[in-house]
Scaffold this motif. Structure first.
Motif, mmCIF file in Angstrom:
data_model
loop_
_atom_site.group_PDB
_atom_site.id
_atom_site.type_symbol
_atom_site.label_atom_id
_atom_site.label_comp_id
_atom_site.label_asym_id
_atom_site.label_seq_id
_atom_site.Cartn_x
_atom_site.Cartn_y
_atom_site.Cartn_z
ATOM 1 N N ALA A 104 38.967 39.699 26.651
ATOM 2 C CA ALA A 104 40.005 39.366 27.634
ATOM 3 C C ALA A 104 40.407 40.611 28.429
ATOM 4 O O ALA A 104 40.592 40.543 29.651
ATOM 5 C CB ALA A 104 41.216 38.748 26.943
ATOM 6 N N CYS A 105 40.547 41.747 27.758
ATOM 7 C CA CYS A 105 40.891 42.993 28.464
ATOM 8 C C CYS A 105 39.818 43.361 29.483
ATOM 9 O O CYS A 105 40.134 43.732 30.625
ATOM 10 C CB CYS A 105 41.071 44.139 27.462
ATOM 11 S SG CYS A 105 42.571 44.053 26.489
ATOM 12 N N ILE A 106 38.565 43.255 29.095
ATOM 13 C CA ILE A 106 37.475 43.582 30.021
ATOM 14 C C ILE A 106 37.438 42.579 31.174
ATOM 15 O O ILE A 106 37.229 42.962 32.338
ATOM 16 C CB ILE A 106 36.134 43.636 29.260
ATOM 17 C CG1 ILE A 106 36.151 44.855 28.331
ATOM 18 C CG2 ILE A 106 34.950 43.705 30.216
ATOM 19 C CD1 ILE A 106 34.979 44.959 27.400
ATOM 20 N N PHE A 107 37.653 41.305 30.886
ATOM 21 C CA PHE A 107 37.669 40.284 31.935
ATOM 22 C C PHE A 107 38.804 40.536 32.937
ATOM 23 O O PHE A 107 38.603 40.448 34.151
ATOM 24 C CB PHE A 107 37.822 38.892 31.297
ATOM 25 C CG PHE A 107 37.861 37.783 32.289
ATOM 26 C CD1 PHE A 107 36.694 37.321 32.889
ATOM 27 C CD2 PHE A 107 39.069 37.189 32.637
ATOM 28 C CE1 PHE A 107 36.734 36.294 33.818
ATOM 29 C CE2 PHE A 107 39.119 36.158 33.561
ATOM 30 C CZ PHE A 107 37.945 35.712 34.159
ATOM 31 N N ILE A 108 39.976 40.879 32.417
ATOM 32 C CA ILE A 108 41.113 41.161 33.311
ATOM 33 C C ILE A 108 40.813 42.383 34.176
ATOM 34 O O ILE A 108 41.083 42.391 35.385
ATOM 35 C CB ILE A 108 42.414 41.352 32.498
ATOM 36 C CG1 ILE A 108 42.841 40.021 31.884
ATOM 37 C CG2 ILE A 108 43.525 41.918 33.372
ATOM 38 C CD1 ILE A 108 43.952 40.151 30.866
ATOM 39 N N LYS A 109 40.232 43.426 33.584
ATOM 40 C CA LYS A 109 39.894 44.630 34.343
ATOM 41 C C LYS A 109 38.877 44.318 35.436
ATOM 42 O O LYS A 109 38.992 44.776 36.570
ATOM 43 C CB LYS A 109 39.342 45.702 33.392
ATOM 44 C CG LYS A 109 38.719 46.905 34.065
ATOM 45 C CD LYS A 109 39.723 47.661 34.895
ATOM 46 C CE LYS A 109 39.057 48.883 35.507
ATOM 47 N NZ LYS A 109 39.537 49.153 36.833
ATOM 48 N N ALA A 110 37.888 43.485 35.115
ATOM 49 C CA ALA A 110 36.845 43.156 36.087
ATOM 50 C C ALA A 110 37.389 42.325 37.242
ATOM 51 O O ALA A 110 36.890 42.424 38.369
ATOM 52 C CB ALA A 110 35.721 42.402 35.390
ATOM 53 N N ASN A 111 38.403 41.537 37.000
ATOM 54 C CA ASN A 111 38.932 40.640 38.034
ATOM 55 C C ASN A 111 40.240 41.130 38.660
ATOM 56 O O ASN A 111 40.844 40.408 39.458
ATOM 57 C CB ASN A 111 39.134 39.240 37.460
ATOM 58 C CG ASN A 111 37.815 38.590 37.119
ATOM 59 O OD1 ASN A 111 36.881 38.644 37.907
ATOM 60 N ND2 ASN A 111 37.731 38.014 35.938
ATOM 61 N N SER A 112 40.675 42.329 38.313
ATOM 62 C CA SER A 112 41.920 42.837 38.895
ATOM 63 C C SER A 112 41.639 43.604 40.188
ATOM 64 O O SER A 112 40.536 44.096 40.421
ATOM 65 C CB SER A 112 42.654 43.735 37.894
ATOM 66 O OG SER A 112 41.882 44.871 37.619
ATOM 67 N N VAL A 113 42.663 43.709 41.001
ATOM 68 C CA VAL A 113 42.550 44.375 42.299
ATOM 69 C C VAL A 113 43.084 45.800 42.174
ATOM 70 O O VAL A 113 44.160 46.025 41.626
ATOM 71 C CB VAL A 113 43.334 43.599 43.368
ATOM 72 C CG1 VAL A 113 43.279 44.300 44.700
ATOM 73 C CG2 VAL A 113 42.815 42.180 43.466
ATOM 74 N N GLU A 114 42.314 46.759 42.699
ATOM 75 C CA GLU A 114 42.764 48.141 42.742
ATOM 76 C C GLU A 114 43.147 48.438 44.191
ATOM 77 O O GLU A 114 42.428 48.073 45.117
ATOM 78 C CB GLU A 114 41.637 49.068 42.282
ATOM 79 C CG GLU A 114 41.181 48.744 40.869
ATOM 80 C CD GLU A 114 39.781 49.259 40.574
ATOM 81 O OE1 GLU A 114 39.124 49.787 41.482
ATOM 82 O OE2 GLU A 114 39.363 49.113 39.427
ATOM 83 N N TYR A 115 44.275 49.102 44.370
ATOM 84 C CA TYR A 115 44.720 49.358 45.749
ATOM 85 C C TYR A 115 45.500 50.666 45.812
ATOM 86 O O TYR A 115 45.965 51.184 44.802
ATOM 87 C CB TYR A 115 45.581 48.200 46.271
ATOM 88 C CG TYR A 115 46.859 47.996 45.501
ATOM 89 C CD1 TYR A 115 48.043 48.583 45.948
ATOM 90 C CD2 TYR A 115 46.902 47.222 44.347
ATOM 91 C CE1 TYR A 115 49.222 48.411 45.259
ATOM 92 C CE2 TYR A 115 48.071 47.043 43.649
ATOM 93 C CZ TYR A 115 49.234 47.634 44.111
ATOM 94 O OH TYR A 115 50.411 47.465 43.421
ATOM 95 N N VAL A 116 45.611 51.173 47.032
ATOM 96 C CA VAL A 116 46.404 52.368 47.312
ATOM 97 C C VAL A 116 47.606 51.904 48.124
ATOM 98 O O VAL A 116 47.480 51.256 49.159
ATOM 99 C CB VAL A 116 45.581 53.414 48.107
ATOM 100 C CG1 VAL A 116 46.429 54.621 48.442
ATOM 101 C CG2 VAL A 116 44.322 53.802 47.337
ATOM 102 N N ASP A 117 48.816 52.257 47.652
ATOM 103 C CA ASP A 117 50.018 51.823 48.376
ATOM 104 C C ASP A 117 50.301 52.759 49.555
ATOM 105 O O ASP A 117 49.543 53.687 49.822
ATOM 106 C CB ASP A 117 51.218 51.706 47.435
ATOM 107 C CG ASP A 117 51.619 53.022 46.807
ATOM 108 O OD1 ASP A 117 51.050 54.060 47.174
ATOM 109 O OD2 ASP A 117 52.509 53.004 45.929
ATOM 110 N N ALA A 118 51.399 52.527 50.249
ATOM 111 C CA ALA A 118 51.742 53.274 51.460
ATOM 112 C C ALA A 118 51.965 54.760 51.189
ATOM 113 O O ALA A 118 51.726 55.603 52.053
ATOM 114 C CB ALA A 118 52.984 52.679 52.103
ATOM 115 N N SER A 119 52.404 55.093 49.975
ATOM 116 C CA SER A 119 52.637 56.500 49.663
ATOM 117 C C SER A 119 51.374 57.210 49.189
ATOM 118 O O SER A 119 51.414 58.396 48.862
ATOM 119 C CB SER A 119 53.738 56.625 48.602
ATOM 120 O OG SER A 119 53.288 56.046 47.388
ATOM 121 N N GLY A 120 50.259 56.498 49.100
ATOM 122 C CA GLY A 120 48.995 57.115 48.720
ATOM 123 C C GLY A 120 48.719 57.086 47.229
ATOM 124 O O GLY A 120 47.829 57.787 46.757
#
Length: 159
Positions: A104-120
């Motif tokens: 489940a942890c690996i599945f969540i990591k594979a399907n999660s979104v990585e992003y950079v916010d406005a402050s970088g």
């Protein structure tokens, strides 16, 4: 006194033939004969019925005094098998939970979104990968140890 001797003594003392005794217990005459010759032992329900028929305590019927006899050894062996089976079931459930949680942890990591916010700042749940692999590894270890223990106990009981 052996269990078979105790049964025979109680039966003859109460003037019952093997056939009459078997009818009262709803078993065959051969079963009673096997008990008396220490070839086989009755199950717990029959022990309770026998103790009721002869008005004798289960302790006196099973233990037959201070010495450990075949019946006592059988009850001890059955109790240890039951404990072992419960332990195997619990460890199997724990191993399954660990594996499921790891996947489940690996599945969540594979399907999660990585992003950079406005402050970088980078927002990433990187910690899920090592945790997932750790849980999968732990689950496999639990299954491996339980399996080895089960196989070891199987070989011991055959000897």
């Amino acid at each position: 006194m052996e269990f078979g001797d105790k049964i025979k003594e109680l039966r003859t003392k109460n003037q019952l033939t093997q056939e009459k005794f078997a009818i009262r217990l709803n078993v065959t005459r051969q079963a009673v004969s096997n008990w008396e010759n220490n070839r086989n032992l009755p199950d717990l329900e029959l022990l309770i019925l026998i103790s009721t028929i002869f008005h004798i305590s289960l302790d006196e019927l099973i233990l037959g005094g201070n010495n450990v006899n075949n019946m006592t050894e059988k009850l001890i062996k059955d109790g240890s098998k039951t404990r072992r089976a419960k332990l195997n079931m619990v460890t199997t459930l724990i191993g399954a939970f660990l594996l499921i949680f790891g996947f489940a942890c690996i599945f969540i990591k594979a399907n999660s979104v990585e992003y950079v916010d406005a402050s970088g700042t980078l927002h990433e749940n990187f910690y899920l990968l090592p945790i997932g692999f750790l849980f999968i590894f732990a689950g496999m270890i639990v299954f491996l140890v339980t399996g080895i223990k089960f196989i070891n106990d199987s070989f011991r009981s055959k000897k």
